[in-house]
Scaffold this active site. Structure first.
Site, mmCIF file in Angstrom:
data_model
loop_
_atom_site.group_PDB
_atom_site.id
_atom_site.type_symbol
_atom_site.label_atom_id
_atom_site.label_comp_id
_atom_site.label_asym_id
_atom_site.label_seq_id
_atom_site.Cartn_x
_atom_site.Cartn_y
_atom_site.Cartn_z
ATOM 1 N N GLU A 56 -0.892 3.409 11.382
ATOM 2 C CA GLU A 56 -2.267 3.586 10.920
ATOM 3 C C GLU A 56 -3.198 2.525 11.506
ATOM 4 O O GLU A 56 -4.346 2.825 11.863
ATOM 5 C CB GLU A 56 -2.333 3.517 9.387
ATOM 6 C CG GLU A 56 -1.477 4.554 8.682
ATOM 7 C CD GLU A 56 -0.075 4.061 8.325
ATOM 8 O OE1 GLU A 56 0.470 4.562 7.335
ATOM 9 O OE2 GLU A 56 0.483 3.196 9.035
ATOM 10 N N CYS A 87 -2.323 -0.754 4.985
ATOM 11 C CA CYS A 87 -2.924 0.379 5.680
ATOM 12 C C CYS A 87 -3.872 1.156 4.778
ATOM 13 O O CYS A 87 -4.942 1.574 5.213
ATOM 14 C CB CYS A 87 -1.837 1.279 6.246
ATOM 15 S SG CYS A 87 -0.883 0.475 7.559
#
Length: 172
Positions: A56, A87
């Protein structure tokens, strides 16, 4: 296009990461039917583990590098594993409107975090989360990773034990 289509793309990235000896997490950022950025996990093989370059985070860096004026609330992240707290925080701060993930991270997943109890910077953002899209396919990749004697990342962890105990038809 539906969620499964984009998750298939993320799974392809995860398969490439696995083939390179990395933890099999892949993701794509999609806006208005177009993949605008992608990422795969790096830094999980060898002696010096990197806990910053999650799929991510790689994808968010690529999104920023586009320097396009995109309404980030219209972006959906498709990821083979539930985002961790780092994330999730980065996705929220960057204004991503939706997260779709395949496999739950019972050890470090952040999707179950009660955003209403957080500080205003996070609490006042709107994000929807959809779990278990193509979960069996993602589970198969993680099982392959944890079964391989070459891969030491999270070996013997709660996540490894949970993953290896799952049957293909188990749905979180």
């Amino acid at each position: 296009m539906d969620d499964e289509h984009y998750m298939q793309i993320a799974l392809g990235l995860a398969e490439k990461a696995l083939a390179a000896g990395e933890f099999p997490v892949g993701c794509v950022l999609v806006c208005q039917g177009r993949v605008i950025a992608d990422g795969a996990r790096v830094g999980t093989k060898g002696d010096f583990i990197n806990e910053v370059d999650h799929a991510e985070m790689v994808a968010l860096r690529r999104l920023i590098d586009l320097k396009e004026n995109i309404d980030k609330r219209e972006i959906t992240l498709f990821c083979t594993m539930e985002p961790c707290l780092m994330c999730l925080g980065a996705l929220i701060l960057n204004g991503v409107g939706r997260i779709v993930y395949a496999y739950e991270d019972v050890m470090g997943g952040g999707a179950g975090c009660d955003l209403a109890k957080l500080t205003p910077l996070y609490r006042d953002r709107s994000i929807s989360i959809v779990p278990n899209v193509l979960r069996p396919q993602s589970l198969a990749l993680f099982k392959t990773f944890f079964r391989s004697p070459e891969n030491n990342y999270w070996r013997g962890s709660l996540l490894a034990e949970y993953t290896l105990s799952q049957s293909p038809s188990t749905n979180g």
